[in-house]
Design an enzyme around this catalytic site. Sequence first.
Site, PDB file in Angstrom:
ATOM      1  N   HIS A  37      -3.559  77.081  61.637  1.00 49.63           N
ATOM      2  CA  HIS A  37      -2.679  77.087  62.812  1.00 49.63           C
ATOM      3  C   HIS A  37      -3.490  76.785  64.086  1.00 49.63           C
ATOM      4  CE1 HIS A  37      -0.297  80.020  60.175  1.00 49.63           C
ATOM      5  NE2 HIS A  37       0.569  79.057  60.415  1.00 49.63           N
ATOM      6  N   SER A 188      -0.442  81.290  55.153  1.00 49.84           N
ATOM      7  CA  SER A 188      -0.138  82.693  55.457  1.00 49.84           C
ATOM      8  C   SER A 188       0.125  83.472  54.172  1.00 49.84           C
ATOM      9  CB  SER A 188       1.095  82.778  56.354  1.00 49.84           C
ATOM     10  OG  SER A 188       0.887  82.013  57.519  1.00 49.84           O
ATOM     11  N   ARG A 189       0.543  82.778  53.129  1.00 44.92           N
ATOM     12  CA  ARG A 189       0.870  83.461  51.873  1.00 44.92           C
ATOM     13  C   ARG A 189      -0.376  83.836  51.066  1.00 44.92           C
ATOM     14  NH1 ARG A 189       5.453  80.027  52.443  1.00 44.92           N
ATOM     15  NH2 ARG A 189       7.385  81.207  52.193  1.00 44.92           N
TER      16      ARG A 189
HETATM   17  P1  AMP Z   1       3.902  78.082  59.175  1.00 40.76           P
HETATM   18  O1  AMP Z   1       3.503  79.219  60.047  1.00 40.76           O
HETATM   19  O2  AMP Z   1       3.473  78.248  57.744  1.00 40.76           O
HETATM   20  O3  AMP Z   1       5.340  77.704  59.332  1.00 40.76           O
HETATM   21  O4  AMP Z   1       3.072  76.831  59.669  1.00 40.76           O
HETATM   22  C1  AMP Z   1       3.113  76.410  61.003  1.00 40.76           C
HETATM   23  C2  AMP Z   1       2.450  75.072  61.107  1.00 40.76           C
HETATM   24  O5  AMP Z   1       1.092  75.189  60.678  1.00 40.76           O
HETATM   25  C3  AMP Z   1       3.104  74.013  60.215  1.00 40.76           C
HETATM   26  O6  AMP Z   1       3.171  72.791  60.933  1.00 40.76           O
HETATM   27  C4  AMP Z   1       2.152  73.925  59.055  1.00 40.76           C
HETATM   28  O7  AMP Z   1       2.178  72.667  58.398  1.00 40.76           O
HETATM   29  C5  AMP Z   1       0.823  74.171  59.729  1.00 40.76           C
HETATM   30  N1  AMP Z   1      -0.160  74.630  58.764  1.00 40.76           N
HETATM   31  C6  AMP Z   1       0.004  75.588  57.811  1.00 40.76           C
HETATM   32  N2  AMP Z   1      -1.105  75.689  57.064  1.00 40.76           N
HETATM   33  C7  AMP Z   1      -1.987  74.776  57.531  1.00 40.76           C
HETATM   34  C8  AMP Z   1      -3.309  74.399  57.160  1.00 40.76           C
HETATM   35  N3  AMP Z   1      -3.936  74.965  56.146  1.00 40.76           N
HETATM   36  N4  AMP Z   1      -3.918  73.430  57.887  1.00 40.76           N
HETATM   37  C9  AMP Z   1      -3.280  72.832  58.935  1.00 40.76           C
HETATM   38  N5  AMP Z   1      -2.033  73.147  59.329  1.00 40.76           N
HETATM   39  C10 AMP Z   1      -1.393  74.101  58.634  1.00 40.76           C
END
Ligand code: AMP
Length: 281
Positions: A37, A188-189
């Site tokens: 993130h 996050s998981r």
């Molecule tokens: P989320 O909180 O999982 O909804 O993710 C928020 C944003 O962070 C989304 O655009 C995801 O694609 C991005 N994201 C999640 N994991 C990663 C990662 N490992 N590397 C880069 N971006 C990520």
Amino acid sequence: MLTFTTVADIQAHLQSLRAAGKTIGFVPTMGALHAGHLSLLDYARRDNTTTVCSIFVNPTQFNDASDLEKYPRTVATDTEMLIADGCDILFLPAVSEVYPQGIAWENPFEFGDLVKVMEGAHRPGHFEGMVQVVKRLLEIVAPDALYMGQKDFQQQRIVASMLEQQHSRTRLVRCPILREPDGLAMSSRNVRLSSEERAVAPHIYRSLQQAVSDKAHITPTELKAQIHAQIEAASPLFAVDYVDIVAADTLLPLSSWQGQEAVICVAVRLGAIRLIDNILI
Ligand code: AMP
């Protein structure tokens, strides 16, 4: 860092920034922040004068009630991470702020196959809810640029289509996947994996890397079967939801290597946790 919890307050502040000629880079998240993130915020900071991060666990995109309930919520730590990282603005709204009229809505967009394949087929309603919240957050923040991860490849492709259909002035920037040193895509998981599950999880990315080097010798169909078999052979804890090799633009399955950008996408269950990953070829 300024934290806003209401639409009225963040809009008033952003309006004053815009009037002063500032540009806004926006990173929407569901919290439980990790370095992936923060890497999106780095890209946002590179291109804009002001960075906005939202944390909102969107109830309408969870097709599984227990996944929503168990989704990690770590707002205090997230806030500290964002301050240390130099984020300018955190938007932390309640469900009633995001959906003042309730959660029912009419999807005005037409996504065709983009929402039918892969995650769309396996998580009914997920993309509908994701589009609903991204549309709403963009109405609130009205950023110059939106930063989303390649990690959720299909998600960012659908959002790109939404922005096109809206003739939006917001640019979408697709940012690369950040990984743990052993190759596991940050998510996050991941904190919910047992130590045994965590130990085998890097096999997902290893099989994708192997696929890239084997690609020259076999067809996409054979490669899909190889990845599937490799992951399930690595540990009995794995159950593959799907492996797909698709054109990066249309998300339609490839039957041969035709020279266009392609992406291998996988979704895997590891115990109770569902992980996704992908690699561009
Ligand atoms: P989320 O909180 O999982 O909804 O993710 C928020 C944003 O962070 C989304 O655009 C995801 O694609 C991005 N994201 C999640 N994991 C990663 C990662 N490992 N590397 C880069 N971006 C990520």
